[in-house]
Design a protein around this motif. Structure first.
Motif, PDB file in Angstrom:
ATOM      1  N   LEU A  58       0.585  -1.193   0.022  1.00 54.37           N
ATOM      2  CA  LEU A  58      -0.578  -0.205   0.248  1.00 54.37           C
ATOM      3  C   LEU A  58       0.490   1.042   0.080  1.00 54.37           C
ATOM      4  N   GLY A  59       0.299   2.357  -0.891  1.00 57.75           N
ATOM      5  CA  GLY A  59       1.194   3.119  -1.291  1.00 57.75           C
ATOM      6  C   GLY A  59       0.476   4.352  -1.181  1.00 57.75           C
ATOM      7  N   LYS A 101       1.049  -2.760 -10.717  1.00 56.87           N
ATOM      8  CA  LYS A 101       0.468  -2.236  -9.616  1.00 56.87           C
ATOM      9  C   LYS A 101      -1.159  -1.030 -10.227  1.00 56.87           C
ATOM     10  N   LEU A 102      -2.007  -0.564  -8.503  1.00 56.00           N
ATOM     11  CA  LEU A 102      -3.065  -0.218  -9.159  1.00 56.00           C
ATOM     12  C   LEU A 102      -3.016   1.532  -8.860  1.00 56.00           C
ATOM     13  N   TYR A 108      -1.911   0.742  -4.767  1.00 57.76           N
ATOM     14  CA  TYR A 108      -1.440  -1.255  -4.067  1.00 57.76           C
ATOM     15  C   TYR A 108      -0.681  -2.078  -4.799  1.00 57.76           C
ATOM     16  N   ALA A 109       0.354  -2.382  -4.612  1.00 60.03           N
ATOM     17  CA  ALA A 109       0.416  -3.121  -6.003  1.00 60.03           C
ATOM     18  C   ALA A 109       0.329  -4.570  -5.353  1.00 60.03           C
ATOM     19  N   PHE A 110      -0.523  -5.603  -6.531  1.00 57.52           N
ATOM     20  CA  PHE A 110      -0.969  -6.930  -6.374  1.00 57.52           C
ATOM     21  C   PHE A 110       0.499  -7.242  -6.708  1.00 57.52           C
ATOM     22  N   SER A 111       1.430  -7.278  -7.480  1.00 58.02           N
ATOM     23  CA  SER A 111       2.379  -8.108  -7.449  1.00 58.02           C
ATOM     24  C   SER A 111       3.548  -7.834  -7.789  1.00 58.02           C
TER      25      SER A 111
END
Length: 242
Positions: free
Chosen positions: A182-183, A220-221, A213-216
């Motif tokens: 989470l950023g 990232k979204l 939000y980094a899923f991998s």
């Protein structure tokens, strides 16, 4: 389309009298600090032809940079009869408190053939705080002022021989974080500009935020939104993005 030159310079370092210092000459970007969500560099003294030195060790981790610039660029020249010289002093990495560091940028401009006045000056103070209140949260506070033909970020202001200088004041505050996947980042900024010839004053207020939000490692979204409102020059103006 046209081809332009953004940077072309030489740099030398490793001298015995100042091993850390880097001496340079030419045209280079000296973009010191931005707020990424605005895609705008708030502290910046590059982009013109000149010469200088960066990373002079001052002790205690602090560093000194010096630069002298003309108004010329590789792709554009000053108008006949108009000249401008700018001098910048950049002191960075000044330890102020645990996790806190201060940067000070001074700007001085002098010239001939400039509109209304032949000089300008500016001061930027930037305080960066890591682990602000909680681990992983970073805080940046910008306090800036300028007048005449010095722009508030540290560059030249209106050196075309026609446009007047400005008086500007800005305060900007930004939080940023990366805690696991989470950023995010926030920004709140307020700036006042006054044309030194007409006296017309404008006021800009910006507010915005970003969540990521980094899923991998590779996906990232990002979602961000911001709005800026300008008052003082006719009807209010507003620019928003999502």
């Amino acid at each position: 389309g046209a081809v332009g030159t953004e940077q072309a310079y030489v740099e030398m370092g490793g001298f015995s009298f100042a091993p850390e210092a880097k001496f340079w000459a030419g045209q280079r970007r000296l973009r010191l600090q931005d707020i990424h969500i605005l895609d705008y560099v708030l502290v910046n003294y590059g982009d013109n032809q000149g010469a200088g030195v960066t990373d002079i060790a001052l002790g205690g981790g602090a560093k000194l940079g010096l630069g002298v610039f003309t108004g010329e660029k590789f792709d554009t020249s000053m108008k006949p009869g108009v000249e401008a010289t700018r001098f910048n002093i950049d002191v960075s990495e000044i330890a102020t408190n645990p996790g806190g560091k201060l940067r000070v940028l001074l700007t001085a401009v002098n010239g001939t053939g400039l509109a209304d006045s032949s000089s300008g000056s500016g001061l930027s103070l930037v305080h960066n705080q890591s682990n602000f209140m909680v681990d992983g949260l970073n805080h940046a506070l910008f306090l800036q002022t300028s007048m005449g033909h010095a722009r508030i970020d540290g560059q030249f202001e209106s050196i075309d021989g026609v446009s007047a200088g400005k008086k500007s004041t800005r305060i900007a505050d930004s939080l940023s974080w990366q805690m696991g996947p989470l950023g995010g980042q926030t920004v709140l900024a307020y700036q006042v500009n006054q044309d030194e010839k007409t006296g017309v004053e404008t006021k800009d207020t910006s507010i915005g935020g970003r969540i990521s939000y980094a899923f991998s490692k590779d996906f990232k979204l990002l979602v961000d939104g911001a709005t800026t409102t300008r008052t003082g020059s006719g009807p209010d103006q507003q620019l928003s993005k999502l």
